[in-house]
Design a protein around this motif. Structure first.
Motif, PDB file in Angstrom:
ATOM      1  N   VAL A   4       0.850  -1.183   0.000  1.00 36.34           N
ATOM      2  CA  VAL A   4       0.000   0.000   0.000  1.00 36.34           C
ATOM      3  C   VAL A   4       0.890   1.239   0.000  1.00 36.34           C
ATOM      4  O   VAL A   4       1.804   1.343   0.824  1.00 36.34           O
ATOM      5  CB  VAL A   4      -0.930   0.013   1.228  1.00 36.34           C
ATOM      6  CG1 VAL A   4      -1.765   1.291   1.261  1.00 36.34           C
ATOM      7  CG2 VAL A   4      -1.828  -1.211   1.210  1.00 36.34           C
ATOM      8  N   PRO A   5       0.672   2.183  -0.922  1.00 37.12           N
ATOM      9  CA  PRO A   5       1.469   3.415  -0.912  1.00 37.12           C
ATOM     10  C   PRO A   5       1.250   4.222   0.364  1.00 37.12           C
ATOM     11  O   PRO A   5       0.132   4.293   0.897  1.00 37.12           O
ATOM     12  CB  PRO A   5       0.970   4.174  -2.142  1.00 37.12           C
ATOM     13  CG  PRO A   5       0.339   3.130  -3.005  1.00 37.12           C
ATOM     14  CD  PRO A   5      -0.226   2.106  -2.078  1.00 37.12           C
ATOM     15  N   VAL A   6       2.323   4.834   0.830  1.00 32.79           N
ATOM     16  CA  VAL A   6       2.291   5.642   2.053  1.00 32.79           C
ATOM     17  C   VAL A   6       2.752   7.056   1.703  1.00 32.79           C
ATOM     18  O   VAL A   6       3.788   7.226   1.042  1.00 32.79           O
ATOM     19  CB  VAL A   6       3.182   5.037   3.151  1.00 32.79           C
ATOM     20  CG1 VAL A   6       3.137   5.897   4.414  1.00 32.79           C
ATOM     21  CG2 VAL A   6       2.743   3.604   3.464  1.00 32.79           C
ATOM     22  N   ILE A   7       1.987   8.036   2.168  1.00 29.49           N
ATOM     23  CA  ILE A   7       2.292   9.435   1.905  1.00 29.49           C
ATOM     24  C   ILE A   7       2.547  10.129   3.242  1.00 29.49           C
ATOM     25  O   ILE A   7       1.836   9.890   4.232  1.00 29.49           O
ATOM     26  CB  ILE A   7       1.142  10.139   1.163  1.00 29.49           C
ATOM     27  CG1 ILE A   7       0.692   9.291  -0.042  1.00 29.49           C
ATOM     28  CG2 ILE A   7       1.555  11.518   0.702  1.00 29.49           C
ATOM     29  CD1 ILE A   7       1.747   9.061  -1.077  1.00 29.49           C
ATOM     30  N   ASP A  37      -6.102  10.065  -8.303  1.00 38.24           N
ATOM     31  CA  ASP A  37      -6.805   9.914  -9.571  1.00 38.24           C
ATOM     32  C   ASP A  37      -6.742   8.494 -10.118  1.00 38.24           C
ATOM     33  O   ASP A  37      -7.560   8.123 -10.967  1.00 38.24           O
ATOM     34  CB  ASP A  37      -6.238  10.882 -10.609  1.00 38.24           C
ATOM     35  CG  ASP A  37      -6.562  12.331 -10.282  1.00 38.24           C
ATOM     36  OD1 ASP A  37      -7.471  12.554  -9.461  1.00 38.24           O
ATOM     37  OD2 ASP A  37      -5.908  13.242 -10.826  1.00 38.24           O
ATOM     38  N   LEU A  38      -5.779   7.699  -9.688  1.00 36.92           N
ATOM     39  CA  LEU A  38      -5.679   6.326 -10.156  1.00 36.92           C
ATOM     40  C   LEU A  38      -6.555   5.365  -9.366  1.00 36.92           C
ATOM     41  O   LEU A  38      -6.593   4.174  -9.670  1.00 36.92           O
ATOM     42  CB  LEU A  38      -4.224   5.850 -10.091  1.00 36.92           C
ATOM     43  CG  LEU A  38      -3.245   6.533 -11.046  1.00 36.92           C
ATOM     44  CD1 LEU A  38      -1.835   5.985 -10.849  1.00 36.92           C
ATOM     45  CD2 LEU A  38      -3.688   6.368 -12.484  1.00 36.92           C
ATOM     46  N   ASN A  39      -7.214   5.870  -8.339  1.00 29.99           N
ATOM     47  CA  ASN A  39      -8.087   5.048  -7.496  1.00 29.99           C
ATOM     48  C   ASN A  39      -7.319   3.905  -6.837  1.00 29.99           C
ATOM     49  O   ASN A  39      -7.837   2.795  -6.673  1.00 29.99           O
ATOM     50  CB  ASN A  39      -9.261   4.497  -8.312  1.00 29.99           C
ATOM     51  CG  ASN A  39     -10.425   4.071  -7.421  1.00 29.99           C
ATOM     52  OD1 ASN A  39     -10.543   4.513  -6.277  1.00 29.99           O
ATOM     53  ND2 ASN A  39     -11.276   3.205  -7.938  1.00 29.99           N
ATOM     54  N   VAL A  40      -6.088   4.183  -6.452  1.00 31.88           N
ATOM     55  CA  VAL A  40      -5.252   3.215  -5.743  1.00 31.88           C
ATOM     56  C   VAL A  40      -5.435   3.427  -4.242  1.00 31.88           C
ATOM     57  O   VAL A  40      -5.420   4.568  -3.759  1.00 31.88           O
ATOM     58  CB  VAL A  40      -3.768   3.381  -6.128  1.00 31.88           C
ATOM     59  CG1 VAL A  40      -2.883   2.411  -5.350  1.00 31.88           C
ATOM     60  CG2 VAL A  40      -3.589   3.171  -7.619  1.00 31.88           C
ATOM     61  N   PHE A  41      -5.624   2.331  -3.525  1.00 27.83           N
ATOM     62  CA  PHE A  41      -5.757   2.439  -2.076  1.00 27.83           C
ATOM     63  C   PHE A  41      -4.420   2.862  -1.475  1.00 27.83           C
ATOM     64  O   PHE A  41      -3.432   2.125  -1.531  1.00 27.83           O
ATOM     65  CB  PHE A  41      -6.209   1.118  -1.476  1.00 27.83           C
ATOM     66  CG  PHE A  41      -6.273   1.121   0.031  1.00 27.83           C
ATOM     67  CD1 PHE A  41      -7.177   1.920   0.698  1.00 27.83           C
ATOM     68  CD2 PHE A  41      -5.404   0.334   0.769  1.00 27.83           C
ATOM     69  CE1 PHE A  41      -7.235   1.939   2.084  1.00 27.83           C
ATOM     70  CE2 PHE A  41      -5.452   0.344   2.155  1.00 27.83           C
ATOM     71  CZ  PHE A  41      -6.369   1.150   2.818  1.00 27.83           C
ATOM     72  N   ALA A  42      -4.371   4.065  -0.910  1.00 26.17           N
ATOM     73  CA  ALA A  42      -3.161   4.617  -0.314  1.00 26.17           C
ATOM     74  C   ALA A  42      -3.531   5.301   0.984  1.00 26.17           C
ATOM     75  O   ALA A  42      -4.681   5.720   1.185  1.00 26.17           O
ATOM     76  CB  ALA A  42      -2.479   5.597  -1.265  1.00 26.17           C
ATOM     77  N   VAL A  43      -2.565   5.423   1.878  1.00 31.09           N
ATOM     78  CA  VAL A  43      -2.787   6.047   3.178  1.00 31.09           C
ATOM     79  C   VAL A  43      -1.806   7.199   3.344  1.00 31.09           C
ATOM     80  O   VAL A  43      -0.692   7.179   2.800  1.00 31.09           O
ATOM     81  CB  VAL A  43      -2.612   5.031   4.335  1.00 31.09           C
ATOM     82  CG1 VAL A  43      -3.671   3.954   4.260  1.00 31.09           C
ATOM     83  CG2 VAL A  43      -1.220   4.422   4.320  1.00 31.09           C
TER      84      VAL A  43
END
Length: 289
Positions: A4-7, A37-43
């Protein structure tokens, strides 16, 4: 294992984490869902992390005429794969329709009975064939790839982009993939450094990684049609050895990165018509009683 991408709180992309850890952060209030915009699940973290060290993450782009493959690869896992449905046919059809309708409109207000020099039509103001412009259909294809790469750079700490180039023989203007590819590379370099690879290099890396490409139906929205080439291109960033050799009939390759399962995203451009001209003429349905 999915990542999962983390910001960070200030919007800086960090290294991805496990899905279970991301859910735990959400339940404990340590992170919130990050819309993209890519609708990727990220937190996105609520508090500043203890460290912001990141590893190398590469994006592989396999451009095509109708479809393109994109993948995000790290040293330990495959993070993201994408199958892009390019708007080549739609844009080309709209440009042909615009040309036809513009010619029809101009022909209505011209009196062809008078000499050509006295006709009331607008003369050309400039020559639109001076500059070397990218055709609209090809530009739309490459812009969709650039948009996706830009959005990925906001989710992952992208350090390199590996782009497959086409070198055709004979006339260089016949291939829609080849036209405008260097312009696309110049735009992608604004995101991250770009490394160019040829098609035979992509096939060699794909074979070394044990990936199988499906060449029977290129329109099939699966991982083995185009996304595998994106994985192979991105994986070349982590290979230290340039020359590969066969050992007892098997291609020898160093273990510099791991190919894992990842979600496949199918992306196409939104059906937007900015002008009524693209919709031809409005047809009215008269109801008789």
């Amino acid at each position: 294992m999915l990542r999962v991408p983390v910001i960070s709180p200030d919007g800086k992309p960090l290294m991805p984490t496990k899905a279970s850890r991301a859910r735990r952060w959400l339940n404990q209030g340590l992170a919130v869902v990050y819309p993209n915009d890519l609708n990727v699940f990220a937190v996105q973290l609520v508090n500043q992390p203890s460290g912001e060290q990141v590893q190398d993450i590469a994006v592989g782009i396999d451009p095509g005429k109708m479809f393109s493959g994109i993948a995000v690869q790290s040293n330990k896992a495959t993070l993201w794969t994408g199958h892009l449905v390019l708007p080549y046919k739609k844009v080309r059809k709209r440009m042909d329709t615009r040309r036809m309708m513009r010619k029809t409109r101009r022909s209505r207000r011209i009196d062809r009975r008078v000499p050509y020099s006295q006709r009331s039509h607008r003369q050309k103001r400039f020559s639109n064939r001076v500059n070397k412009k990218v055709p609209p259909s090809i530009r739309a294809n490459r812009q969709l790839e650039q948009r996706v790469a830009k959005e990925l750079s906001l989710l992952y700490p992208v350090k390199a982009i590996v782009y497959e180039v086409v070198k055709a023989r004979g006339d260089k203007g016949f291939s829609p993939v080849m036209v405008g590819q260097y312009w696309s590379i110049s735009q992608l370099e604004k995101i991250a450094p770009v490394t160019q690879k040829q098609g035979w290099e992509t096939a060699l890396k794909r074979e070394a990684l044990g990936l199988v490409k499906d060449k029977t139906d290129k329109s099939r929205q699966s991982l083995n049609t185009h996304a595998v080439d994106g994985i192979a291109l991105a994986a070349t960033h982590f290979f230290r050895r340039k020359n590969y050799y066969h050992n007892k009939g098997k291609l020898s390759v160093p273990e510099n990165c791991n190919i894992t399962n990842a979600l496949l995203f199918v992306i196409r451009r939104a059906p937007i018509s900015r002008r009524q001209l693209h919709l031809l003429q409005f047809s009215c349905m008269w109801k008789t009683t």
